[in-house]
Design a protein around this motif. Structure first.
Motif, PDB file in Angstrom:
ATOM      1  N   ALA A  53      24.831  47.562  47.431  1.00 21.81           N
ATOM      2  CA  ALA A  53      24.708  48.359  48.652  1.00 21.81           C
ATOM      3  C   ALA A  53      26.058  48.838  49.171  1.00 21.81           C
ATOM      4  N   MET A  54      27.139  48.493  48.448  1.00 21.38           N
ATOM      5  CA  MET A  54      28.497  48.884  48.806  1.00 21.38           C
ATOM      6  C   MET A  54      28.898  48.374  50.185  1.00 21.38           C
ATOM      7  N   ILE A  55      28.519  47.132  50.462  1.00 23.24           N
ATOM      8  CA  ILE A  55      28.869  46.495  51.736  1.00 23.24           C
ATOM      9  C   ILE A  55      29.897  45.401  51.533  1.00 23.24           C
ATOM     10  N   VAL A  56      29.781  44.647  50.459  1.00 16.79           N
ATOM     11  CA  VAL A  56      30.659  43.500  50.184  1.00 16.79           C
ATOM     12  C   VAL A  56      31.300  43.669  48.813  1.00 16.79           C
ATOM     13  N   ILE A  57      32.575  43.286  48.705  1.00 14.84           N
ATOM     14  CA  ILE A  57      33.297  43.338  47.434  1.00 14.84           C
ATOM     15  C   ILE A  57      34.097  42.050  47.240  1.00 14.84           C
ATOM     16  N   PRO A  58      34.402  41.689  45.995  1.00 15.12           N
ATOM     17  CA  PRO A  58      35.343  40.590  45.774  1.00 15.12           C
ATOM     18  C   PRO A  58      36.759  41.079  46.060  1.00 15.12           C
ATOM     19  N   SER A  59      37.531  40.283  46.761  1.00 16.17           N
ATOM     20  CA  SER A  59      38.889  40.704  47.120  1.00 16.17           C
ATOM     21  C   SER A  59      39.956  39.927  46.373  1.00 16.17           C
ATOM     22  N   GLU A  60      39.571  38.820  45.756  1.00 20.04           N
ATOM     23  CA  GLU A  60      40.535  37.971  45.064  1.00 20.04           C
ATOM     24  C   GLU A  60      39.763  36.996  44.188  1.00 20.04           C
ATOM     25  N   VAL A  61      40.400  36.556  43.117  1.00 15.92           N
ATOM     26  CA  VAL A  61      39.832  35.507  42.289  1.00 15.92           C
ATOM     27  C   VAL A  61      40.842  34.379  42.215  1.00 15.92           C
ATOM     28  N   LEU A  90      42.600  27.876  40.650  1.00 13.12           N
ATOM     29  CA  LEU A  90      42.975  26.504  40.954  1.00 13.12           C
ATOM     30  C   LEU A  90      42.869  26.244  42.457  1.00 13.12           C
ATOM     31  N   PRO A  91      42.412  25.080  42.868  1.00  9.86           N
ATOM     32  CA  PRO A  91      42.000  23.928  42.042  1.00  9.86           C
ATOM     33  C   PRO A  91      40.635  24.121  41.381  1.00  9.86           C
ATOM     34  N   LYS A  92      39.886  25.176  41.797  1.00  8.95           N
ATOM     35  CA  LYS A  92      38.567  25.424  41.238  1.00  8.95           C
ATOM     36  C   LYS A  92      38.326  26.923  41.228  1.00  8.95           C
ATOM     37  N   PHE A  93      37.700  27.399  40.168  1.00 10.32           N
ATOM     38  CA  PHE A  93      37.443  28.843  40.056  1.00 10.32           C
ATOM     39  C   PHE A  93      36.493  29.307  41.157  1.00 10.32           C
ATOM     40  N   THR A  94      36.889  30.370  41.849  1.00 12.38           N
ATOM     41  CA  THR A  94      36.030  30.964  42.863  1.00 12.38           C
ATOM     42  C   THR A  94      36.502  32.377  43.168  1.00 12.38           C
ATOM     43  N   TYR A  95      35.586  33.181  43.671  1.00  7.15           N
ATOM     44  CA  TYR A  95      35.936  34.499  44.204  1.00  7.15           C
ATOM     45  C   TYR A  95      36.058  34.408  45.721  1.00  7.15           C
ATOM     46  N   LEU A  96      36.920  35.243  46.280  1.00  8.88           N
ATOM     47  CA  LEU A  96      36.945  35.474  47.721  1.00  8.88           C
ATOM     48  C   LEU A  96      36.215  36.781  47.980  1.00  8.88           C
ATOM     49  N   TRP A  97      35.399  36.801  49.019  1.00  3.56           N
ATOM     50  CA  TRP A  97      34.568  37.969  49.323  1.00  3.56           C
ATOM     51  C   TRP A  97      34.959  38.559  50.658  1.00  3.56           C
ATOM     52  N   THR A  98      34.865  39.877  50.767  1.00  2.00           N
ATOM     53  CA  THR A  98      35.202  40.542  52.018  1.00  2.00           C
ATOM     54  C   THR A  98      34.318  41.770  52.184  1.00  2.00           C
ATOM     55  N   LEU A  99      34.393  42.378  53.344  1.00  2.00           N
ATOM     56  CA  LEU A  99      33.650  43.609  53.601  1.00  2.00           C
ATOM     57  C   LEU A  99      34.356  44.780  52.933  1.00  2.00           C
ATOM     58  N   ALA A 100      33.601  45.604  52.246  1.00  2.00           N
ATOM     59  CA  ALA A 100      34.189  46.744  51.546  1.00  2.00           C
ATOM     60  C   ALA A 100      34.918  47.672  52.510  1.00  2.00           C
ATOM     61  N   VAL A 101      34.380  47.835  53.699  1.00  2.00           N
ATOM     62  CA  VAL A 101      34.977  48.756  54.657  1.00  2.00           C
ATOM     63  C   VAL A 101      36.333  48.264  55.153  1.00  2.00           C
TER      64      VAL A 101
END
Length: 282
Positions: free
Chosen positions: A174-182, A185-196
């Motif tokens: 829906a082009m509302i949320v995007i990953p902003s960082e990966v 360490l210490p554990k694999f995860t994405y950071l999520w943010t608002l696309a706008v």
């Protein structure tokens, strides 16, 4: 079943140049990757020669027949593509998300208003078009602005991993949320943010749907040289009738010609004088 139309050799040669499927044009740096995405307008991340359209992975390989290996973990070209994807995310100069049909896609900022007009969900439509889980994630992100996956699951109350992933995919499409960082360490995860938050000017523009279809078609045809039946729809995640509307609009303005139903190619004067052709020394 009808046989798939073949791509003329001269068009494949043109695509080798524009889609960086030549060894001399192979992508090896994040700057080159950003330039590639800006030139083609939009490209997938990890598709290979079995799927149509420009691809960062194929551009890293620098060859037309690139195929993802079974053991991607030990493959240097796959590893480089993944590294470049992480760097592109971090720099935030091109858009990245899973769009239509779940394909991880890069979009040049200049095309964001057009993709948003086709794929985007406006705030006034969210209650009707988004699932309960997607709205729960969105409520948290609008308060926090950026959050890691594990924290977002906890704060939103969407504890089931499958439901959480499905809701995130829904918000990306829906082009509302995007990953902003990966983060690894210490554990694999994405950071999520608002696309706008990253692309406010581009995503706040309001564009007519027919204009959006025309400009998406223009971007693809400019880099592809020619499109065959169903190709634009498959690459851009459009319906075939809407892809046809976009291509026919290019014919009406003289940017393209139609040699047969579903077959469109750059008008000869456009092919010679286009900025993309000039950048390739053609």
């Amino acid at each position: 079943m009808r046989p798939k139309p073949s791509i003329p050799s001269e068009i494949e040669d043109y695509r080798d140049a524009t889609w960086c499927r030549e060894g001399a044009r192979a992508i090896s740096s994040v700057i080159a990757a950003e330039r590639f995405i800006e030139q083609v307008g939009f490209a997938t991340c990890m598709t290979d020669s079995r799927r149509p359209g420009p691809s960062l992975y194929a551009a890293v390989c620098g060859r037309r027949d690139a195929v993802l290996p079974r053991q991607v973990q030990k493959d240097p070209e796959t590893s480089l593509t993944w590294t470049l994807k992480d760097q592109l995310l971090r720099r935030g100069k091109v858009y990245y998300a899973k769009l239509a049909r779940g394909k991880a896609t890069f979009i040049a900022p200049r095309l964001l208003p057009y993709f948003n007009a086709i794929c985007g969900v406006r705030p006034s439509e969210e209650k009707r078009r988004l699932s309960t889980h997607a709205r729960a994630l969105l409520k948290v992100l609008r308060h926090e602005w950026e959050m890691a996956s594990i924290d977002l699951r906890k704060e939103s109350g969407v504890s089931d991993r499958t439901a959480f992933t499905r809701a995130l995919d829904e918000l990306q499409a829906a082009m509302i949320v995007i990953p902003s960082e990966v983060v690894y360490l210490p554990k694999f995860t994405y950071l999520w943010t608002l696309a706008v938050s990253r692309f406010p000017d581009d995503l706040m523009q309001r564009v007519d749907r027919d204009v959006a279809l025309r400009e998406i078609a223009r971007a693809f045809l400019g880099s592809a040289g020619q499109t065959i039946p169903g190709e634009l729809a498959r690459v851009a995640g459009l319906s075939r009738p809407e892809a046809g509307r976009g291509n026919r609009a290019l014919v009406a303005e003289g940017y393209a010609t139609m040699s047969a139903p579903g077959f469109y190619e750059l008008a000869s004067e456009v092919a010679v004088n286009s900025p993309l052709a000039a950048s390739l020394g053609r």
